[in-house]
Design a protein around this motif. Sequence first.
Motif, PDB file in Angstrom:
ATOM      1  N   PHE A   1       0.853  -1.180   0.000  1.00  0.00           N
ATOM      2  CA  PHE A   1       0.000   0.000   0.000  1.00  0.00           C
ATOM      3  C   PHE A   1       0.897   1.242   0.000  1.00  0.00           C
ATOM      4  O   PHE A   1       1.888   1.292   0.718  1.00  0.00           O
ATOM      5  CB  PHE A   1      -0.883   0.039   1.253  1.00  0.00           C
ATOM      6  CG  PHE A   1      -1.704  -1.200   1.477  1.00  0.00           C
ATOM      7  CD1 PHE A   1      -3.025  -1.272   1.063  1.00  0.00           C
ATOM      8  CD2 PHE A   1      -1.148  -2.306   2.099  1.00  0.00           C
ATOM      9  CE1 PHE A   1      -3.782  -2.413   1.274  1.00  0.00           C
ATOM     10  CE2 PHE A   1      -1.897  -3.459   2.320  1.00  0.00           C
ATOM     11  CZ  PHE A   1      -3.218  -3.509   1.902  1.00  0.00           C
ATOM     12  N   SER A   2       0.527   2.242  -0.791  1.00  0.00           N
ATOM     13  CA  SER A   2       1.294   3.484  -0.843  1.00  0.00           C
ATOM     14  C   SER A   2       0.416   4.657  -0.447  1.00  0.00           C
ATOM     15  O   SER A   2      -0.711   4.794  -0.940  1.00  0.00           O
ATOM     16  CB  SER A   2       1.848   3.717  -2.254  1.00  0.00           C
ATOM     17  OG  SER A   2       2.788   2.725  -2.604  1.00  0.00           O
ATOM     18  N   CYS A   3       0.913   5.491   0.462  1.00  0.00           N
ATOM     19  CA  CYS A   3       0.164   6.672   0.894  1.00  0.00           C
ATOM     20  C   CYS A   3       1.137   7.634   1.563  1.00  0.00           C
ATOM     21  O   CYS A   3       2.342   7.581   1.299  1.00  0.00           O
ATOM     22  CB  CYS A   3      -0.973   6.275   1.849  1.00  0.00           C
ATOM     23  SG  CYS A   3      -0.418   5.465   3.374  1.00  0.00           S
ATOM     24  N   ARG A   4       0.620   8.495   2.437  1.00  0.00           N
ATOM     25  CA  ARG A   4       1.457   9.422   3.182  1.00  0.00           C
ATOM     26  C   ARG A   4       1.079   9.401   4.662  1.00  0.00           C
ATOM     27  O   ARG A   4       0.014   8.899   5.026  1.00  0.00           O
ATOM     28  CB  ARG A   4       1.310  10.851   2.630  1.00  0.00           C
ATOM     29  CG  ARG A   4       1.861  11.014   1.224  1.00  0.00           C
ATOM     30  CD  ARG A   4       1.773  12.446   0.745  1.00  0.00           C
ATOM     31  NE  ARG A   4       2.314  12.570  -0.608  1.00  0.00           N
ATOM     32  CZ  ARG A   4       3.595  12.780  -0.873  1.00  0.00           C
ATOM     33  NH1 ARG A   4       4.467  12.909   0.123  1.00  0.00           N
ATOM     34  NH2 ARG A   4       4.021  12.866  -2.123  1.00  0.00           N
ATOM     35  N   ILE A   5       1.967   9.944   5.477  1.00  0.00           N
ATOM     36  CA  ILE A   5       1.639  10.126   6.887  1.00  0.00           C
ATOM     37  C   ILE A   5       0.726  11.340   7.001  1.00  0.00           C
ATOM     38  O   ILE A   5       1.134  12.464   6.680  1.00  0.00           O
ATOM     39  CB  ILE A   5       2.910  10.314   7.737  1.00  0.00           C
ATOM     40  CG1 ILE A   5       3.751   9.025   7.722  1.00  0.00           C
ATOM     41  CG2 ILE A   5       2.540  10.689   9.170  1.00  0.00           C
ATOM     42  CD1 ILE A   5       5.068   9.138   8.476  1.00  0.00           C
ATOM     43  N   ASP A   6      -0.504  11.099   7.409  1.00  0.00           N
ATOM     44  CA  ASP A   6      -1.481  12.178   7.536  1.00  0.00           C
ATOM     45  C   ASP A   6      -1.109  13.077   8.712  1.00  0.00           C
ATOM     46  O   ASP A   6      -1.050  14.295   8.593  1.00  0.00           O
ATOM     47  CB  ASP A   6      -2.864  11.572   7.725  1.00  0.00           C
ATOM     48  CG  ASP A   6      -3.966  12.607   7.727  1.00  0.00           C
ATOM     49  OD1 ASP A   6      -3.688  13.761   7.348  1.00  0.00           O
ATOM     50  OD2 ASP A   6      -5.096  12.277   8.111  1.00  0.00           O
ATOM     51  N   ARG A   7      -0.880  12.470   9.863  1.00  0.00           N
ATOM     52  CA  ARG A   7      -0.466  13.171  11.069  1.00  0.00           C
ATOM     53  C   ARG A   7      -0.117  12.151  12.143  1.00  0.00           C
ATOM     54  O   ARG A   7      -0.186  10.952  11.918  1.00  0.00           O
ATOM     55  CB  ARG A   7      -1.552  14.128  11.575  1.00  0.00           C
ATOM     56  CG  ARG A   7      -2.827  13.447  11.991  1.00  0.00           C
ATOM     57  CD  ARG A   7      -3.844  14.451  12.522  1.00  0.00           C
ATOM     58  NE  ARG A   7      -4.193  15.449  11.514  1.00  0.00           N
ATOM     59  CZ  ARG A   7      -3.972  16.749  11.690  1.00  0.00           C
ATOM     60  NH1 ARG A   7      -3.408  17.202  12.793  1.00  0.00           N
ATOM     61  NH2 ARG A   7      -4.325  17.615  10.742  1.00  0.00           N
ATOM     62  N   PHE A   8       0.257  12.638  13.316  1.00  0.00           N
ATOM     63  CA  PHE A   8       0.538  11.766  14.445  1.00  0.00           C
ATOM     64  C   PHE A   8      -0.557  11.942  15.490  1.00  0.00           C
ATOM     65  O   PHE A   8      -0.855  13.067  15.905  1.00  0.00           O
ATOM     66  CB  PHE A   8       1.899  12.099  15.068  1.00  0.00           C
ATOM     67  CG  PHE A   8       3.059  11.661  14.229  1.00  0.00           C
ATOM     68  CD1 PHE A   8       3.675  10.432  14.437  1.00  0.00           C
ATOM     69  CD2 PHE A   8       3.527  12.465  13.199  1.00  0.00           C
ATOM     70  CE1 PHE A   8       4.734  10.031  13.648  1.00  0.00           C
ATOM     71  CE2 PHE A   8       4.585  12.066  12.401  1.00  0.00           C
ATOM     72  CZ  PHE A   8       5.192  10.845  12.636  1.00  0.00           C
ATOM     73  N   ALA A   9      -1.149  10.835  15.903  1.00  0.00           N
ATOM     74  CA  ALA A   9      -2.156  10.874  16.961  1.00  0.00           C
ATOM     75  C   ALA A   9      -1.444  10.827  18.310  1.00  0.00           C
ATOM     76  O   ALA A   9      -0.545  10.002  18.519  1.00  0.00           O
ATOM     77  CB  ALA A   9      -3.107   9.688  16.829  1.00  0.00           C
ATOM     78  N   TYR A  10      -1.828  11.710  19.210  1.00  0.00           N
ATOM     79  CA  TYR A  10      -1.212  11.756  20.541  1.00  0.00           C
ATOM     80  C   TYR A  10      -1.340  10.407  21.239  1.00  0.00           C
ATOM     81  O   TYR A  10      -0.361   9.858  21.739  1.00  0.00           O
ATOM     82  CB  TYR A  10      -1.871  12.862  21.356  1.00  0.00           C
ATOM     83  CG  TYR A  10      -1.410  12.936  22.793  1.00  0.00           C
ATOM     84  CD1 TYR A  10      -0.093  13.265  23.108  1.00  0.00           C
ATOM     85  CD2 TYR A  10      -2.304  12.684  23.834  1.00  0.00           C
ATOM     86  CE1 TYR A  10       0.325  13.341  24.423  1.00  0.00           C
ATOM     87  CE2 TYR A  10      -1.892  12.761  25.153  1.00  0.00           C
ATOM     88  CZ  TYR A  10      -0.573  13.087  25.444  1.00  0.00           C
ATOM     89  OH  TYR A  10      -0.162  13.148  26.754  1.00  0.00           O
TER      90      TYR A  10
END
Length: 297
Positions: free
Chosen positions: A178-187
């Motif tokens: 699967f290819s994508c991006r890091i959306d964000r980091f969840a605390y």
Amino acid sequence: MTQSLASLTKERHVMRFAKTKALLGGTALLGLALLTPSASAAPTPPATADFTGTADVAGCSGSLIRMPGSADDDRALVLTNGHCYEGARPVPGEVLVDQPSHRLFNLLDRAGNTAAQVHASKALYVTLTGTDIALYQIDDTYRALKRDHGVTPLTVSDRRPARDTAIRVVSGSLKKEFSCRIDRFAYRVLETANVTEDVVRYTPECDTGHGTSGSPVLADGKIVAINNTSNHDGGRCTLDNPCEMARDGSISVHRGTGYATPTYWLPGCTAPGNRLDLNRAGCLLPRPDPRRTANAG
């Protein structure tokens, strides 16, 4: 733990925005931006998936790994999720170290074929507290694996990846990438009683599911995290339906979203010779609780 909603990206985005008004009434959100898809275009997947360094771990995925300081004659390591551990699953707050294991791993070549079958000599570290990892040691050295089977490991990065980084999630169990991006980091990510920290959240293109648990998450050819869960049907903090907790304690649910536990903690806890050292300066991995160990004895 790893479940994912196999739906179209467009449908997923619509559902997220539709939920915003309803959630604002009773559940504090991490912020409207958390429900907004990344503006960056998804990375173009390779024409042919590359399974170098990955492993099939009996229903889960994994990887043959080395640390930045590992030597060719060190005994090799295999990494997967803690919830994929073959023994009794660790309870919240529990950390297992140096557990006997004879687990079988199928190490894959570039094309996804089994290049070697190896057994663990022990489980060096297993926990679902703060993270979700099971780290195994095998008898074979990196040099022997390359010489006898042409198998090479993946290197674990000692740096925390950045938001919007292009990533590949490579499942040795499903033989799928699967290819994508890091959306964000969840605390924090909560799933039943388990809590993971500083968790990678994917953009929607990484629509992971059963069998992808433990898959290495690669950025620029190095492991930056391992896939561990996704919210399957919109449930709130339940099995296969994790939720996110912000620093202020507010909870949000992101149906269809996948998550990965970061791995940059590992190199800081590994001494020369691939020896796990939880007392090493800078080691961030949770340690065994002496009180729990004493009670078990």
